[in-house]
Design an enzyme around this catalytic site. Structure first.
Site, PDB file in Angstrom:
ATOM      1  N   ASP A  35       0.861  -1.186   0.000  1.00 18.44           N
ATOM      2  CA  ASP A  35       0.000   0.000   0.000  1.00 18.44           C
ATOM      3  C   ASP A  35       0.899   1.238   0.000  1.00 18.44           C
ATOM      4  O   ASP A  35       2.078   1.144   0.361  1.00 18.44           O
ATOM      5  CB  ASP A  35      -0.900   0.015   1.252  1.00 18.44           C
ATOM      6  CG  ASP A  35      -2.217   0.748   1.031  1.00 18.44           C
ATOM      7  OD1 ASP A  35      -2.173   1.887   0.498  1.00 18.44           O
ATOM      8  OD2 ASP A  35      -3.270   0.209   1.387  1.00 18.44           O
ATOM      9  N   ASN A  87      -5.751  -5.852  -5.436  1.00 16.66           N
ATOM     10  CA  ASN A  87      -6.931  -5.244  -4.830  1.00 16.66           C
ATOM     11  C   ASN A  87      -6.921  -3.723  -4.829  1.00 16.66           C
ATOM     12  O   ASN A  87      -7.978  -3.094  -4.753  1.00 16.66           O
ATOM     13  CB  ASN A  87      -7.066  -5.760  -3.393  1.00 16.66           C
ATOM     14  CG  ASN A  87      -8.129  -5.035  -2.610  1.00 16.66           C
ATOM     15  OD1 ASN A  87      -9.330  -5.176  -2.871  1.00 16.66           O
ATOM     16  ND2 ASN A  87      -7.715  -4.228  -1.646  1.00 16.66           N
ATOM     17  N   TYR A 153     -14.429   4.864 -14.035  1.00 11.35           N
ATOM     18  CA  TYR A 153     -14.344   3.757 -13.079  1.00 11.35           C
ATOM     19  C   TYR A 153     -14.905   2.469 -13.700  1.00 11.35           C
ATOM     20  O   TYR A 153     -14.305   1.400 -13.593  1.00 11.35           O
ATOM     21  CB  TYR A 153     -15.102   4.113 -11.804  1.00 11.35           C
ATOM     22  CG  TYR A 153     -15.048   3.046 -10.742  1.00 11.35           C
ATOM     23  CD1 TYR A 153     -13.906   2.873  -9.964  1.00 11.35           C
ATOM     24  CD2 TYR A 153     -16.138   2.208 -10.506  1.00 11.35           C
ATOM     25  CE1 TYR A 153     -13.852   1.892  -8.984  1.00 11.35           C
ATOM     26  CE2 TYR A 153     -16.092   1.229  -9.536  1.00 11.35           C
ATOM     27  CZ  TYR A 153     -14.951   1.068  -8.782  1.00 11.35           C
ATOM     28  OH  TYR A 153     -14.894   0.089  -7.811  1.00 11.35           O
ATOM     29  N   LYS A 157     -13.034  -1.257 -14.428  1.00  9.30           N
ATOM     30  CA  LYS A 157     -13.484  -2.523 -13.865  1.00  9.30           C
ATOM     31  C   LYS A 157     -13.912  -3.516 -14.963  1.00  9.30           C
ATOM     32  O   LYS A 157     -13.772  -4.730 -14.786  1.00  9.30           O
ATOM     33  CB  LYS A 157     -14.604  -2.283 -12.850  1.00  9.30           C
ATOM     34  CG  LYS A 157     -14.130  -1.515 -11.616  1.00  9.30           C
ATOM     35  CD  LYS A 157     -12.906  -2.187 -10.970  1.00  9.30           C
ATOM     36  CE  LYS A 157     -12.438  -1.483  -9.717  1.00  9.30           C
ATOM     37  NZ  LYS A 157     -11.288  -2.164  -9.073  1.00  9.30           N
ATOM     38  N   ILE A 186     -19.349  -1.714  -0.890  1.00 11.19           N
ATOM     39  CA  ILE A 186     -18.811  -2.332   0.312  1.00 11.19           C
ATOM     40  C   ILE A 186     -18.553  -1.259   1.354  1.00 11.19           C
ATOM     41  O   ILE A 186     -18.111  -0.155   1.044  1.00 11.19           O
ATOM     42  CB  ILE A 186     -17.502  -3.090  -0.010  1.00 11.19           C
ATOM     43  CG1 ILE A 186     -17.731  -4.069  -1.185  1.00 11.19           C
ATOM     44  CG2 ILE A 186     -16.997  -3.843   1.218  1.00 11.19           C
ATOM     45  CD1 ILE A 186     -18.826  -5.101  -0.965  1.00 11.19           C
ATOM     46  N   THR A 188     -16.556   0.402   3.244  1.00 17.66           N
ATOM     47  CA  THR A 188     -15.148   0.732   3.454  1.00 17.66           C
ATOM     48  C   THR A 188     -14.991   2.253   3.489  1.00 17.66           C
ATOM     49  O   THR A 188     -15.912   2.996   3.127  1.00 17.66           O
ATOM     50  CB  THR A 188     -14.271   0.174   2.310  1.00 17.66           C
ATOM     51  OG1 THR A 188     -14.485   0.971   1.126  1.00 17.66           O
ATOM     52  CG2 THR A 188     -14.609  -1.278   2.022  1.00 17.66           C
TER      53      THR A 188
END
Length: 268
Positions: A35, A87, A153, A157, A186, A188
């Protein structure tokens, strides 16, 4: 080579990456975190234990940094990498004409190039632990049907989905599994970000306004485990993703109408 299995996860400092790290660590795996957020990775390591994890700060957009990160993780894990979870990703909303060149390029570079670079760098390691090793990509429900107000986006994907399908064919001869996750919304920290530079509105508010469900990260972590150990090429996560996939296949006209009626571009 060590006997304990090992997984390297980009975006491991928060959200889905953190949930996957906790899930695999809880099942005896050695976990590598990648990260740009060192503080976030520290939190993840505190949650899973430093003795069962390794953290490496790097940018997935940097191809050479991928080699350094995986090489260092392989050394830390005792010479093996069984799964690489591509991810890391960022959201980008707003109508296309409002997205800046910088925003578009950053989203493409992280969400798409980062996945391609990760796949390239992972191949030698996954060959060593094949058969049964796995490249796990995080796609999205936005890779099932294009999302109004999120064209860039959605493009990334759809691209991740295409990469997964292409490499599933390319890498079959090596015995390497290639899988992806297609989650809906999700719970997050990404949901609390604004969709673009021109907006002060959090994505979470728009999701709730549309009446869509927000799925807990644990559901994605469980799906990741199932994907790595199962045979499904694409794993849908959450009711929104499952409904969208069903509609896109069997009722495309209705999905198109709903997409138009619900579209108020993120950021407007």
């Amino acid at each position: 080579m060590a006997t304990r299995k090992a997984i390297f996860i980009t975006g491991g400092g928060s959200g889905i990456g953190q949930a996957i790290a906790e899930y695999f660590a809880g099942r005896g795996w050695f976990v590598g975190l990648g990260d740009i957020d060192a503080a976030g990775m520290n939190i993840t390591q505190e949650r899973i234990g430093t003795g069962t994890s390794y953290a490496h700060k790097f940018d997935v957009r940097d191809r050479a940094a991928w080699n350094e990160a995986l090489g260092a993780f392989a050394k830390a894990s005792g010479g093996r990498i069984d799964v690489v979870a591509n991810n890391a990703g960022i959201p980008l909303g707003g109508s296309l004409d409002t997205n800046t060149t910088q925003e578009i390029e950053r989203c493409l570079d992280i969400n798409l190039k980062g996945v391609l670079f990760g796949a390239q760098a992972s191949l030698p390691y996954l060959k060593q632990t094949a058969p049964g090793s796995c490249l796990l990509n995080t796609a999205s429900a936005a890779g099932i049907y294009g999302t109004g107000g999120a064209s860039v986006y959605s493009a990334t994907k759809f691209g991740v989905r295409g990469i997964t399908e292409a490499l599933d064919a390319e890498w079959a001869e090596f015995g390497i599994k290639v899988r992806d996750l297609m989650p809906g919304f999700i719970d997050t920290p990404l949901l609390d970000h604004s969709p673009n530079q021109g907006s002060n509105e959090a994505i979470r508010g728009r999701v709730q306004e549309a009446g869509l469900e927000i799925t807990p990260p644990l559901a994605v972590a469980q799906a990741a485990w199932d994907a790595v150990h199962g045979e499904k090429l694409h794993t849908l996560v959450g009711k929104t993703a499952k409904r969208l996939a069903f509609g896109a296949r069997w009722m495309p006209g209705k999905v198109r109408q709903q997409a138009r009626s619900l579209t108020r571009p993120l950021g407007q």
